[in-house]
Design a protein around this motif. Structure first.
Motif, PDB file in Angstrom:
ATOM      1  N   HIS A  31      17.162  11.378  -7.665  1.00  0.00           N
ATOM      2  CA  HIS A  31      17.064  12.834  -7.647  1.00  0.00           C
ATOM      3  C   HIS A  31      18.223  13.405  -8.485  1.00  0.00           C
ATOM      4  CE1 HIS A  31      14.791  11.596  -4.109  1.00  0.00           C
ATOM      5  NE2 HIS A  31      14.164  12.743  -4.168  1.00  0.00           N
ATOM      6  N   PRO A  32      18.122  13.304  -9.800  1.00  0.00           N
ATOM      7  CA  PRO A  32      19.261  13.648 -10.654  1.00  0.00           C
ATOM      8  C   PRO A  32      19.705  15.096 -10.544  1.00  0.00           C
ATOM      9  CG  PRO A  32      17.260  13.339 -11.965  1.00  0.00           C
ATOM     10  CD  PRO A  32      16.956  12.853 -10.589  1.00  0.00           C
ATOM     11  N   ASP A  33      18.811  15.994 -10.155  1.00  0.00           N
ATOM     12  CA  ASP A  33      19.208  17.393 -10.018  1.00  0.00           C
ATOM     13  C   ASP A  33      20.119  17.620  -8.820  1.00  0.00           C
ATOM     14  OD1 ASP A  33      17.793  18.047 -12.241  1.00  0.00           O
ATOM     15  OD2 ASP A  33      16.068  18.883 -11.187  1.00  0.00           O
ATOM     16  N   TYR A  34      20.125  16.675  -7.882  1.00  0.00           N
ATOM     17  CA  TYR A  34      20.879  16.881  -6.646  1.00  0.00           C
ATOM     18  C   TYR A  34      21.931  15.809  -6.380  1.00  0.00           C
ATOM     19  CZ  TYR A  34      17.393  20.436  -5.787  1.00  0.00           C
ATOM     20  OH  TYR A  34      16.597  21.546  -5.902  1.00  0.00           O
ATOM     21  N   HIS A  35      21.800  14.640  -6.982  1.00  0.00           N
ATOM     22  CA  HIS A  35      22.826  13.613  -6.836  1.00  0.00           C
ATOM     23  C   HIS A  35      24.094  14.078  -7.547  1.00  0.00           C
ATOM     24  CE1 HIS A  35      24.893   9.789  -6.889  1.00  0.00           C
ATOM     25  NE2 HIS A  35      24.974   9.846  -8.204  1.00  0.00           N
ATOM     26  N   ASP A  36      25.189  14.154  -6.808  1.00  0.00           N
ATOM     27  CA  ASP A  36      26.454  14.624  -7.374  1.00  0.00           C
ATOM     28  C   ASP A  36      27.261  13.423  -7.856  1.00  0.00           C
ATOM     29  OD1 ASP A  36      28.906  15.718  -8.009  1.00  0.00           O
ATOM     30  OD2 ASP A  36      28.933  17.103  -6.302  1.00  0.00           O
ATOM     31  N   ASP A  37      27.227  13.172  -9.174  1.00  0.00           N
ATOM     32  CA  ASP A  37      27.901  11.997  -9.702  1.00  0.00           C
ATOM     33  C   ASP A  37      29.401  12.212  -9.897  1.00  0.00           C
ATOM     34  OD1 ASP A  37      27.914  13.637 -11.906  1.00  0.00           O
ATOM     35  OD2 ASP A  37      26.610  12.377 -13.129  1.00  0.00           O
ATOM     36  N   THR A  38      29.902  13.397  -9.513  1.00  0.00           N
ATOM     37  CA  THR A  38      31.355  13.612  -9.560  1.00  0.00           C
ATOM     38  C   THR A  38      32.043  13.111  -8.294  1.00  0.00           C
ATOM     39  OG1 THR A  38      31.323  15.834  -8.557  1.00  0.00           O
ATOM     40  CG2 THR A  38      30.948  15.685 -10.947  1.00  0.00           C
ATOM     41  N   ILE A  39      31.272  12.792  -7.278  1.00  0.00           N
ATOM     42  CA  ILE A  39      31.838  12.284  -6.020  1.00  0.00           C
ATOM     43  C   ILE A  39      32.034  10.779  -6.147  1.00  0.00           C
ATOM     44  CG2 ILE A  39      31.441  12.003  -3.551  1.00  0.00           C
ATOM     45  CD1 ILE A  39      29.770  14.581  -3.644  1.00  0.00           C
ATOM     46  N   GLU A  40      33.234  10.309  -5.919  1.00  0.00           N
ATOM     47  CA  GLU A  40      33.560   8.906  -6.155  1.00  0.00           C
ATOM     48  C   GLU A  40      33.141   7.988  -5.010  1.00  0.00           C
ATOM     49  OE1 GLU A  40      37.642   8.480  -7.120  1.00  0.00           O
ATOM     50  OE2 GLU A  40      37.515   9.709  -8.949  1.00  0.00           O
ATOM     51  N   GLY A  41      33.036   8.510  -3.817  1.00  0.00           N
ATOM     52  CA  GLY A  41      32.703   7.637  -2.705  1.00  0.00           C
ATOM     53  C   GLY A  41      33.845   6.687  -2.395  1.00  0.00           C
ATOM     54  N   TYR A  42      33.495   5.470  -1.955  1.00  0.00           N
ATOM     55  CA  TYR A  42      34.495   4.488  -1.560  1.00  0.00           C
ATOM     56  C   TYR A  42      34.473   3.316  -2.540  1.00  0.00           C
ATOM     57  CZ  TYR A  42      35.015   6.989   2.825  1.00  0.00           C
ATOM     58  OH  TYR A  42      35.281   7.955   3.769  1.00  0.00           O
ATOM     59  N   SER A  43      35.430   3.280  -3.451  1.00  0.00           N
ATOM     60  CA  SER A  43      35.558   2.148  -4.346  1.00  0.00           C
ATOM     61  C   SER A  43      36.480   1.107  -3.706  1.00  0.00           C
ATOM     62  CB  SER A  43      36.099   2.585  -5.706  1.00  0.00           C
ATOM     63  OG  SER A  43      37.329   3.265  -5.555  1.00  0.00           O
ATOM     64  N   TYR A  44      36.352  -0.115  -4.155  1.00  0.00           N
ATOM     65  CA  TYR A  44      37.054  -1.235  -3.534  1.00  0.00           C
ATOM     66  C   TYR A  44      38.571  -1.074  -3.630  1.00  0.00           C
ATOM     67  CZ  TYR A  44      38.819  -5.979  -2.912  1.00  0.00           C
ATOM     68  OH  TYR A  44      39.527  -7.076  -2.499  1.00  0.00           O
ATOM     69  N   ASP A  45      39.250  -1.149  -2.478  1.00  0.00           N
ATOM     70  CA  ASP A  45      40.709  -1.078  -2.439  1.00  0.00           C
ATOM     71  C   ASP A  45      41.170  -1.738  -1.138  1.00  0.00           C
ATOM     72  OD1 ASP A  45      43.424  -0.425  -2.342  1.00  0.00           O
ATOM     73  OD2 ASP A  45      43.105   1.492  -3.369  1.00  0.00           O
ATOM     74  N   GLY A  70      22.792  -5.666 -13.382  1.00  0.00           N
ATOM     75  CA  GLY A  70      22.563  -4.342 -13.923  1.00  0.00           C
ATOM     76  C   GLY A  70      21.385  -3.616 -13.332  1.00  0.00           C
ATOM     77  N   LEU A  71      20.624  -4.275 -12.466  1.00  0.00           N
ATOM     78  CA  LEU A  71      19.417  -3.676 -11.919  1.00  0.00           C
ATOM     79  C   LEU A  71      19.631  -3.092 -10.528  1.00  0.00           C
ATOM     80  CD1 LEU A  71      16.860  -6.249 -13.281  1.00  0.00           C
ATOM     81  CD2 LEU A  71      17.326  -3.952 -14.129  1.00  0.00           C
ATOM     82  N   ARG A  72      20.833  -3.243 -10.009  1.00  0.00           N
ATOM     83  CA  ARG A  72      21.346  -2.416  -8.917  1.00  0.00           C
ATOM     84  C   ARG A  72      22.788  -2.068  -9.271  1.00  0.00           C
ATOM     85  NH1 ARG A  72      19.054  -4.588  -3.003  1.00  0.00           N
ATOM     86  NH2 ARG A  72      16.866  -4.513  -3.585  1.00  0.00           N
ATOM     87  N   TRP A  73      23.276  -0.988  -8.717  1.00  0.00           N
ATOM     88  CA  TRP A  73      24.633  -0.581  -9.038  1.00  0.00           C
ATOM     89  C   TRP A  73      25.250   0.110  -7.823  1.00  0.00           C
ATOM     90  CZ3 TRP A  73      20.092   1.151 -10.900  1.00  0.00           C
ATOM     91  CH2 TRP A  73      19.779   2.502 -10.770  1.00  0.00           C
ATOM     92  N   ALA A  74      26.593   0.136  -7.800  1.00  0.00           N
ATOM     93  CA  ALA A  74      27.302   0.607  -6.614  1.00  0.00           C
ATOM     94  C   ALA A  74      26.944   2.048  -6.283  1.00  0.00           C
ATOM     95  CB  ALA A  74      28.806   0.468  -6.814  1.00  0.00           C
ATOM     96  N   GLY A  75      26.680   2.301  -4.999  1.00  0.00           N
ATOM     97  CA  GLY A  75      26.345   3.643  -4.543  1.00  0.00           C
ATOM     98  C   GLY A  75      27.587   4.452  -4.231  1.00  0.00           C
ATOM     99  N   THR A  76      27.438   5.762  -4.291  1.00  0.00           N
ATOM    100  CA  THR A  76      28.566   6.657  -4.007  1.00  0.00           C
ATOM    101  C   THR A  76      28.234   7.675  -2.922  1.00  0.00           C
ATOM    102  OG1 THR A  76      27.841   8.030  -5.885  1.00  0.00           O
ATOM    103  CG2 THR A  76      29.613   6.432  -6.286  1.00  0.00           C
ATOM    104  N   THR A  77      27.027   8.271  -2.968  1.00  0.00           N
ATOM    105  CA  THR A  77      26.660   9.275  -1.977  1.00  0.00           C
ATOM    106  C   THR A  77      25.288   8.954  -1.398  1.00  0.00           C
ATOM    107  OG1 THR A  77      25.344  10.915  -3.222  1.00  0.00           O
ATOM    108  CG2 THR A  77      27.747  10.908  -3.583  1.00  0.00           C
ATOM    109  N   LEU A  78      24.936   9.679  -0.331  1.00  0.00           N
ATOM    110  CA  LEU A  78      23.674   9.422   0.365  1.00  0.00           C
ATOM    111  C   LEU A  78      22.492  10.175  -0.229  1.00  0.00           C
ATOM    112  CD1 LEU A  78      24.960   9.280   4.047  1.00  0.00           C
ATOM    113  CD2 LEU A  78      24.333   7.372   2.549  1.00  0.00           C
ATOM    114  N   ILE A  79      22.674  10.809  -1.387  1.00  0.00           N
ATOM    115  CA  ILE A  79      21.552  11.278  -2.200  1.00  0.00           C
ATOM    116  C   ILE A  79      21.596  10.463  -3.486  1.00  0.00           C
ATOM    117  CG2 ILE A  79      20.572  13.173  -3.532  1.00  0.00           C
ATOM    118  CD1 ILE A  79      21.469  15.100  -1.401  1.00  0.00           C
ATOM    119  N   PRO A  80      20.619   9.586  -3.703  1.00  0.00           N
ATOM    120  CA  PRO A  80      20.691   8.652  -4.828  1.00  0.00           C
ATOM    121  C   PRO A  80      20.319   9.313  -6.156  1.00  0.00           C
ATOM    122  CG  PRO A  80      18.677   8.306  -3.591  1.00  0.00           C
ATOM    123  CD  PRO A  80      19.464   9.335  -2.825  1.00  0.00           C
TER     124      PRO A  80
END
Length: 612
Positions: A398-412, A385-395
């Protein structure tokens, strides 16, 4: 005798959760990173999951400040600080020249920025320099505190600050910090040899410097100003090409911070004594002793009281936190992420040169490799729980700029295989690995760093995950690379490297140009792209002075980088710092806006508390 309290103590939260469990054969035995609760990615390689009562943690469970412990601060005292690494620090102890994170951890004890920031990483008036801004937002007038002096007693001056810019702009300057000063008017012309001075620097008096920037942009107030002066009276007679290796940087560095260097054991230890003339006030402590501590023994060192403060390997937290009763753990969302990068070119004449003919330059191959790895499971298995999967190159630091609607690459895995097949990758000789669309053998070299228990199993996991998709990936030279060697080879754009696992501290300014721009030395992928550069330029333009507009630009940039995939984030990170119970008034250096300063740091007993 003093008593000081800046924060209330909070009881850490612990929750049982449903964790995804993956039997990663290649990852068995070991741990040394930080883990994650992520809604992205998902599943296991075989689709199985099970209920578990193992604790999962969150960065929200931790305080940021180690405040009052109910006892009085003693006068003086010696503090023992660990630099947790199995690699000697390089010893480039000047902010204008250093490269590695461990040198930065040494520097922060004796030198500092002239400018302070708040919790949003915006400059405040609380630093050693205050400032005024003109109406157009492109001219700043800085006033350096009258009490800010170098450790040798000489005042920190406007000329020292201007001198730092001149060193960065010198044609013989050997490092990469010059990009962080290129927003000053006339700097680029000076660096190119087209001007004898930097026109945007105006020394008004000993303590006042006026800086004119090329344009007003939102990054200026977000750590977008180079704020590390150099003592001109020490360096002015040293050729710039020789400064980095000089005794004034390596053996006898000075700053204007709360502590000053007393002695250095190269690569291993530094003893600091208090700077009685520190501009914020005389420090409580007499001494700080910083020394290397191997990640394998840091828990024992903390238990025994051999170490007071240490950035703690998060992968060890779950197994040890209950026994470490003599320390409190502080936690922050790290301004960093780990990532997989694809080395696609060279570094020539201070710019990146993309090579579209390299096998790894095929975007479909890169996408397949991203879908083939399960970062959520890696995070949960090794980091709880102290690291978690990344999605974009703005972590998310920076909550004002990290876009958490972008899914990135999930395992498939099946999608990874299908992408390869559609792009013409097929196993033509029956060895289980695909050849490239031209029928040529595809064998990729993977570079990853040594350090800690999990470094090898995680590297092995990625290799096995790619092989499961039919991509033959081998560890570069058959082994993990030592920290300094790893980055030396990336900086040189070593053509033996095809894929690498790196980590970036992103800094307080959200602007990612210094990491991913076409002319960025730290863009180790060596990938270049016009639209990428266009979006990065818009992110620091006058258009982006509108925060909403800047958010839109960076959302578009994040989505574009997912599409183009020169690299992809693997894990976002938290950072834990273990602090002995006798220590008061401490906040992790990379926290922001705490208003807890090193001169206030103290201890409440002569000897550290032990867990035994």
């Amino acid at each position: 005798m003093k008593k000081f309290d800046r924060t209330k103590k909070k009881t850490a939260l612990l929750a049982s959760t449903t964790a995804v469990v993956l039997a990663l054969a290649a990852c068995s035995g070991g741990s040394d990173s930080d883990g994650g609760n992520s809604s992205d990615g998902g599943g296991t390689s075989d689709g199985d999951s099970e209920e578990t009562d193992e604790p999962m943690f969150s960065i929200d469970d931790f305080e940021v400040i180690k405040g009052d412990n109910g006892e009085d601060i003693i006068d003086g005292g010696s503090l023992k600080v660990a630099l947790v690494t199995d690699t000697p620090f390089e010893g480039t102890l000047n902010y204008n020249f250093y490269q590695g994170t461990f040198d930065a951890q040494v520097l922060q004890w004796f030198d500092e920025s002239l400018l302070a920031v708040d919790e949003n990483y915006t400059y405040t008036q609380e630093g050693a320099a205050t400032f005024e801004i003109n109406e157009d937002g492109d001219v700043f007038t800085f006033t350096i505190n009258e009490n800010a002096n170098w450790h040798d007693g000489e005042p920190v001056t406007a000329e020292d600050w201007a001198f730092a810019f001149e060193v960065l702009g010198n044609e013989d300057y050997p490092a990469t910090r010059y990009t962080e000063a290129s927003n000053v008017q006339g700097f680029n012309e000076f660096r190119a040899g087209e001007a004898d001075e930097i026109s945007g620097l105006n020394i008004i008096d000993d303590k006042t410097l006026e800086i004119t920037f090329t344009e007003a942009n939102p990054s200026l107030l977000a750590s977008g100003i180079w704020a590390y002066p150099m003592p001109k009276h020490i360096f002015e007679d040293i050729p710039v090409a020789d400064m980095e290796s000089s005794p004034e940087v390596r053996q006898n560095p000075i700053g204007f911070g709360a502590f000053k260097v007393d002695s250095i054991t190269p690569g291993e230890a530094v003893v600091f004594k208090k700077n009685e003339d520190y501009w914020r006030g005389e420090p409580n402590l007499d001494e700080v002793v910083l020394s290397l501590a191997n990640p394998q023994v840091i828990t024992q060192s903390l238990e025994n009281g051999d170490v007071d403060i240490a950035v703690y390997p998060t992968d060890q937290y779950k197994d040890n936190y209950e026994n470490l009763t003599n320390v409190e753990f502080l936690g922050i969302t790290d301004l960093a992420y780990t990532y997989i990068g694809f080395q696609m070119g060279t570094w020539e004449d201070n710019k990146n040169v993309f090579n579209p003919d390299k096998q790894i330059s095929d975007i479909e191959l890169r996408k397949a490799m991203a879908y083939a790895v399960d970062n959520t499971t890696v995070a949960n298995k090794f980091y709880d729980g102290l690291r978690w999967a990344g999605t974009t190159l703005i972590p998310p630091s920076h909550p004002d700029y990290h876009d958490d609607t972008i899914e990135g690459y999930s395992y498939d895995l099946e999608k990874a295989k299908q992408i390869l097949a559609d792009a013409g990758y097929e196993d033509t000789n029956g060895d289980g690995f695909v050849e490239d669309p031209n029928g040529e053998e595809l064998t990729l070299n993977f570079a990853s760093m040594s350090g800690g228990d999990t470094a090898e199993p995680i590297a092995n996991y990625y290799i096995q995950a790619w092989k499961a998709a039919g991509i033959n990936v081998e560890l570069l030279d058959g082994r993990l690379q030592e920290f300094n060697t790893f980055y030396d080879r990336l900086e040189a754009a070593d053509q033996e490297i095809d894929v690498y696992q790196g980590a970036w501290g992103v800094g307080s300014d959200v602007d990612p140009t210094g990491l991913w721009g076409s002319e960025a030395a730290y863009n180790y992928t060596r990938w270049t792209d016009e639209k990428n550069d266009e979006l990065l330029a818009r992110g620091v333009s006058q258009e982006a002075l509108d925060v909403t507009k800047r958010q839109e630009i960076y959302s578009e940039w994040q989505e574009y980088m997912v599409e183009q995939i020169p690299a992809f984030p693997t894990l976002y990170r938290s950072e834990l710092t273990a602090v002995n119970n006798r220590v008061v008034n401490f906040a992790p250096f990379r926290s922001s806006g705490t208003e807890v300063y090193l001169n206030e740091l103290g201890v409440t007993s002569e000897d550290p508390e032990t867990a035994n």
